[in-house]
Design an enzyme around this catalytic site. Structure first.
Site, PDB file in Angstrom:
ATOM      1  N   ALA A  21      65.948 -26.476-109.384  1.00 45.16           N
ATOM      2  CA  ALA A  21      65.395 -26.620-107.813  1.00 45.16           C
ATOM      3  C   ALA A  21      66.543 -27.142-107.405  1.00 45.16           C
ATOM      4  O   ALA A  21      66.219 -28.553-107.003  1.00 45.16           O
ATOM      5  CB  ALA A  21      64.239 -26.640-107.500  1.00 45.16           C
ATOM      6  N   LEU A  22      67.303 -26.200-106.516  1.00 42.13           N
ATOM      7  CA  LEU A  22      68.600 -26.897-106.155  1.00 42.13           C
ATOM      8  C   LEU A  22      68.656 -26.489-104.771  1.00 42.13           C
ATOM      9  O   LEU A  22      68.417 -26.999-103.638  1.00 42.13           O
ATOM     10  CB  LEU A  22      69.500 -26.311-106.349  1.00 42.13           C
ATOM     11  CG  LEU A  22      71.566 -26.908-106.354  1.00 42.13           C
ATOM     12  CD1 LEU A  22      71.509 -28.719-105.806  1.00 42.13           C
ATOM     13  CD2 LEU A  22      72.363 -26.777-106.802  1.00 42.13           C
ATOM     14  N   SER A  23      68.244 -24.913-104.604  1.00 38.60           N
ATOM     15  CA  SER A  23      69.179 -23.738-103.694  1.00 38.60           C
ATOM     16  C   SER A  23      67.499 -24.246-102.597  1.00 38.60           C
ATOM     17  O   SER A  23      66.579 -24.595-102.700  1.00 38.60           O
ATOM     18  CB  SER A  23      68.900 -22.420-103.282  1.00 38.60           C
ATOM     19  OG  SER A  23      69.921 -22.428-104.571  1.00 38.60           O
ATOM     20  N   PRO A  34      66.291 -23.506 -97.920  1.00 38.43           N
ATOM     21  CA  PRO A  34      66.483 -22.522 -96.963  1.00 38.43           C
ATOM     22  C   PRO A  34      68.130 -22.831 -96.367  1.00 38.43           C
ATOM     23  O   PRO A  34      68.623 -21.867 -96.034  1.00 38.43           O
ATOM     24  CB  PRO A  34      65.122 -22.806 -95.715  1.00 38.43           C
ATOM     25  CG  PRO A  34      64.665 -23.061 -96.642  1.00 38.43           C
ATOM     26  CD  PRO A  34      64.707 -23.745 -97.823  1.00 38.43           C
ATOM     27  N   GLY A  78      74.108  12.504-110.379  1.00 41.23           N
ATOM     28  CA  GLY A  78      72.576  12.542-109.761  1.00 41.23           C
ATOM     29  C   GLY A  78      71.048  11.883-111.126  1.00 41.23           C
ATOM     30  O   GLY A  78      70.448  11.063-110.343  1.00 41.23           O
ATOM     31  N   GLU A 131      74.083 -19.252-108.869  1.00 42.47           N
ATOM     32  CA  GLU A 131      74.851 -20.262-109.851  1.00 42.47           C
ATOM     33  C   GLU A 131      75.954 -20.196-108.731  1.00 42.47           C
ATOM     34  O   GLU A 131      77.054 -20.703-109.554  1.00 42.47           O
ATOM     35  CB  GLU A 131      74.988 -19.992-111.242  1.00 42.47           C
ATOM     36  CG  GLU A 131      73.487 -19.539-111.421  1.00 42.47           C
ATOM     37  CD  GLU A 131      73.780 -20.383-112.955  1.00 42.47           C
ATOM     38  OE1 GLU A 131      74.578 -20.979-113.772  1.00 42.47           O
ATOM     39  OE2 GLU A 131      72.246 -20.048-113.858  1.00 42.47           O
ATOM     40  N   SER A 142      80.328 -15.286-105.382  1.00 40.04           N
ATOM     41  CA  SER A 142      82.281 -15.011-105.990  1.00 40.04           C
ATOM     42  C   SER A 142      83.207 -16.051-105.171  1.00 40.04           C
ATOM     43  O   SER A 142      83.788 -16.531-105.449  1.00 40.04           O
ATOM     44  CB  SER A 142      82.434 -13.585-105.488  1.00 40.04           C
ATOM     45  OG  SER A 142      81.590 -13.015-106.777  1.00 40.04           O
TER      46      SER A 142
HETATM   47  N1  CAA Z   1      81.231 -31.963-111.941  1.00 36.82           N
HETATM   48  C1  CAA Z   1      81.054 -32.874-111.633  1.00 36.82           C
HETATM   49  N2  CAA Z   1      81.439 -33.600-110.610  1.00 36.82           N
HETATM   50  C2  CAA Z   1      81.946 -32.694-109.752  1.00 36.82           C
HETATM   51  C3  CAA Z   1      81.546 -31.174-110.061  1.00 36.82           C
HETATM   52  C4  CAA Z   1      81.229 -30.711-110.904  1.00 36.82           C
HETATM   53  N3  CAA Z   1      82.291 -29.663-111.409  1.00 36.82           N
HETATM   54  N4  CAA Z   1      82.124 -30.526-108.704  1.00 36.82           N
HETATM   55  C5  CAA Z   1      82.525 -31.509-107.907  1.00 36.82           C
HETATM   56  N5  CAA Z   1      81.558 -32.929-108.493  1.00 36.82           N
HETATM   57  C6  CAA Z   1      81.863 -34.684-107.325  1.00 36.82           C
HETATM   58  C7  CAA Z   1      83.183 -34.779-107.234  1.00 36.82           C
HETATM   59  O1  CAA Z   1      84.000 -35.082-108.044  1.00 36.82           O
HETATM   60  C8  CAA Z   1      82.782 -35.442-105.786  1.00 36.82           C
HETATM   61  O2  CAA Z   1      82.827 -37.390-106.920  1.00 36.82           O
HETATM   62  P1  CAA Z   1      83.730 -38.254-105.915  1.00 36.82           P
HETATM   63  O3  CAA Z   1      82.301 -37.855-104.639  1.00 36.82           O
HETATM   64  O4  CAA Z   1      83.492 -38.969-106.973  1.00 36.82           O
HETATM   65  O5  CAA Z   1      84.767 -37.730-105.646  1.00 36.82           O
HETATM   66  C9  CAA Z   1      81.870 -34.837-105.459  1.00 36.82           C
HETATM   67  O6  CAA Z   1      80.832 -34.357-107.281  1.00 36.82           O
HETATM   68  C10 CAA Z   1      80.934 -34.301-104.381  1.00 36.82           C
HETATM   69  O7  CAA Z   1      82.539 -33.295-104.837  1.00 36.82           O
HETATM   70  P2  CAA Z   1      82.355 -32.381-103.401  1.00 36.82           P
HETATM   71  O8  CAA Z   1      83.496 -32.591-102.230  1.00 36.82           O
HETATM   72  O9  CAA Z   1      83.500 -30.954-104.483  1.00 36.82           O
HETATM   73  O10 CAA Z   1      81.771 -31.720-102.658  1.00 36.82           O
HETATM   74  P3  CAA Z   1      81.558 -30.511-101.525  1.00 36.82           P
HETATM   75  O11 CAA Z   1      80.441 -30.094-100.942  1.00 36.82           O
HETATM   76  O12 CAA Z   1      82.622 -29.898-101.214  1.00 36.82           O
HETATM   77  O13 CAA Z   1      80.776 -28.868-102.541  1.00 36.82           O
HETATM   78  C11 CAA Z   1      80.884 -26.890-103.938  1.00 36.82           C
HETATM   79  C12 CAA Z   1      81.346 -28.334-103.459  1.00 36.82           C
HETATM   80  C13 CAA Z   1      81.947 -25.651-104.474  1.00 36.82           C
HETATM   81  C14 CAA Z   1      81.111 -26.452-102.741  1.00 36.82           C
HETATM   82  C15 CAA Z   1      79.693 -27.366-104.531  1.00 36.82           C
HETATM   83  O14 CAA Z   1      78.582 -27.822-102.915  1.00 36.82           O
HETATM   84  C16 CAA Z   1      79.062 -25.717-105.129  1.00 36.82           C
HETATM   85  O15 CAA Z   1      79.356 -26.220-106.453  1.00 36.82           O
HETATM   86  N6  CAA Z   1      77.842 -24.992-104.208  1.00 36.82           N
HETATM   87  C17 CAA Z   1      77.570 -23.687-104.669  1.00 36.82           C
HETATM   88  C18 CAA Z   1      76.080 -24.289-105.714  1.00 36.82           C
HETATM   89  C19 CAA Z   1      75.560 -23.099-106.403  1.00 36.82           C
HETATM   90  O16 CAA Z   1      76.100 -22.804-107.253  1.00 36.82           O
HETATM   91  N7  CAA Z   1      73.884 -22.697-105.581  1.00 36.82           N
HETATM   92  C20 CAA Z   1      73.213 -22.471-107.028  1.00 36.82           C
HETATM   93  C21 CAA Z   1      72.314 -22.768-106.668  1.00 36.82           C
HETATM   94  S1  CAA Z   1      71.904 -22.533-108.643  1.00 36.82           S
HETATM   95  C22 CAA Z   1      70.725 -21.044-109.228  1.00 36.82           C
HETATM   96  O17 CAA Z   1      71.729 -20.143-108.375  1.00 36.82           O
HETATM   97  C23 CAA Z   1      69.582 -21.134-110.082  1.00 36.82           C
HETATM   98  C24 CAA Z   1      69.191 -20.568-110.371  1.00 36.82           C
HETATM   99  O18 CAA Z   1      67.465 -20.189-109.886  1.00 36.82           O
HETATM  100  C25 CAA Z   1      69.981 -18.902-111.180  1.00 36.82           C
END
Ligand code: CAA
Length: 379
Positions: free
Chosen positions: A124-126, A128, A340, A363, A366
């Site tokens: 549970a990450l997402s 609204p 069709g 997750e 794109s």
């Molecule tokens: N592994 C380890 N650490 C990571 C990392 C990774 N892959 N990505 C980022 N970090 C760390 C960074 O190194 C940074 O650390 P420091 O502060 O120590 O430097 C910290 O995390 C913050 O990183 P960013 O500044 O890059 O963070 P951001 O706010 O700019 O976000 C983003 C980056 C790529 C946009 C990210 O928010 C993202 O991936 N968003 C998409 C989220 C997503 O995929 N949601 C899907 C929900 S899950 C789902 O769909 C489940 C389901 O039910 C099927």
């Protein structure tokens, strides 16, 4: 450089392919049309080690490598994408998270039954207002003695209706974004934790997608995964692994689209010939096959990199991006080849078309995969 699978990986593929053909494919139409969660299939998959493929046997899994996990995901998705969604959430979003970041007690209590297919879990990450911007968590958590207290709403949570527990992300301070996020295990039935909505979806209709509400929900302190403030990195590192799972799922859907395109085009006659004899159809089939193979190679490579240790964020995002766009391309072409018949529910082309769509969204969209890839190239 070696491109062939090891003997263990080949045997694993044969085992899963046989299981998928016998147990998963025959139920795919019903799972989709009636929107039924495949409880029985998940139980059997657990017995075969498919709900914890890369989790060591000591924690209830099959102890295979991540390439085997990708192969297994692909074979299950080829037969039924809904079933593979349940599989990927349990394996990578929750199982891998607990294995890498959970305490020994958390592994024994939650991972062992999960990897054995006896429980279901959700991630549970997402929210609204926090989808692509995962660091913008609005759900709060505060410490009160020996419990953590959660308040907030989670959105689009896969498997939540059937889940025995959830890994919930929340922040101790909205002002510090990523640095304030925590990950907590919350069991079903915990007072203050309710499911407020079950979404109706375009595809992947055999797995639930829910809205969760936390109101003064009190969670034992020992259910914190990692440390306070480590939750964002745990979430991101887990998504790296999850994206290999979705990439493999997308490869499976693309392969399913190729399977039905070959079958239909060889038996369907038009202008007194099987339509497979026309170049217009041959080109579509060749394009589906070529792109599917490219996506498969990138997915296996990302999985192989994970097994070698070290960071594989960029490669997982590349694999997910290519494979999900390929699944949508392949399903669109397969539907077109069916004409069709592709548009009606008696044939599976429309199901693949609907199921493929989410692989470019969940997750990480794109667009987010492109952001991750570009950030790694430019840093
Ligand atoms: N592994 C380890 N650490 C990571 C990392 C990774 N892959 N990505 C980022 N970090 C760390 C960074 O190194 C940074 O650390 P420091 O502060 O120590 O430097 C910290 O995390 C913050 O990183 P960013 O500044 O890059 O963070 P951001 O706010 O700019 O976000 C983003 C980056 C790529 C946009 C990210 O928010 C993202 O991936 N968003 C998409 C989220 C997503 O995929 N949601 C899907 C929900 S899950 C789902 O769909 C489940 C389901 O039910 C099927």
């Amino acid at each position: 450089m070696r491109f062939e699978l090891t003997q263990e990986q080949q045997l694993f593929r044969e085992m899963v392919r046989e299981f998928a053909a016998k147990e998963v494919a025959p139920r795919a139409k019903q799972v989709d049309e009636e929107g039924v969660f495949p409880h029985e299939t998940i139980k059997k998959m657990g017995e075969l080690g498919l709900m914890g493929v890369a989790i060591p046997p000591a924690y209830g899994g099959a102890g295979a490598d991540t390439v085997c996990y990708a192969i297994a995901m692909e074979e299950i998705a080829r037969a039924c994408a809904s079933t593979s969604t349940v599989m990927t959430v349990n394996n990578s979003l929750v199982g891998d998270l607990l294995y890498r970041f959970g305490s020994e007690a958390q592994k024994l209590r939650y991972l062992v039954p999960l990897a054995g297919g006896r429980t279901v879990a959700c991630y549970a990450l997402s929210e609204p207002g926090a989808g692509s911007d995962a660091a913008g968590q609005q759900t709060t958590v505060r410490k009160d003695g020996n419990v953590f207290v959660l308040n907030g709403t989670k959105n689009f949570i896969t498997n939540a209706l059937e889940a025995d527990f959830a890994v919930v992300f929340a922040t101790v301070d909205r002002g510090i974004r990523a640095k304030g996020v925590c990950a907590l295990i919350v069991e079903k039935g915990t007072p203050g934790f309710t499911i407020t909505k079950v979404e109706k979806k375009l595809g992947i209709r055999g797995s639930s997608c829910c809205q969760l509400l936390f109101e003064e929900c009190r969670v034992p302190a020992e259910n914190l995964v990692g440390e306070v403030g480590q939750g964002f990195k745990i979430a991101m590192a887990t998504l790296d692994s999850g994206r290999i799972g979705v990439a493999a799922q997308a490869v499976g859907i693309a392969q399913g689209a190729l399977d039905i395109s070959l079958g239909y085009s060889m038996q369907r006659v038009a202008f007194e010939k099987p339509i497979a004899s026309f170049q217009a159809i041959q080109w579509m089939i060749a394009d589906i096959a070529t792109r599917t193979e490219a996506a498969r190679l990138m997915t296996y490579r990302a999985a192989w990199l994970k097994d070698r240790g070290g960071r594989y964020t960029r490669e997982a995002s590349m694999a997910k991006l290519l494979a999900s766009e390929t699944a949508n391309f392949a399903a669109t072409k397969a539907l077109q080849i069916h004409g069709g018949y592709g548009y009606i529910y008696d044939f599976p082309a429309q199901r693949l078309f609907r199921d493929a769509r989410i692989t470019e969204i969940y997750e990480g969209t794109s667009e987010i995969q492109r952001v991750v890839i570009a950030q790694h190239l430019l840093s």
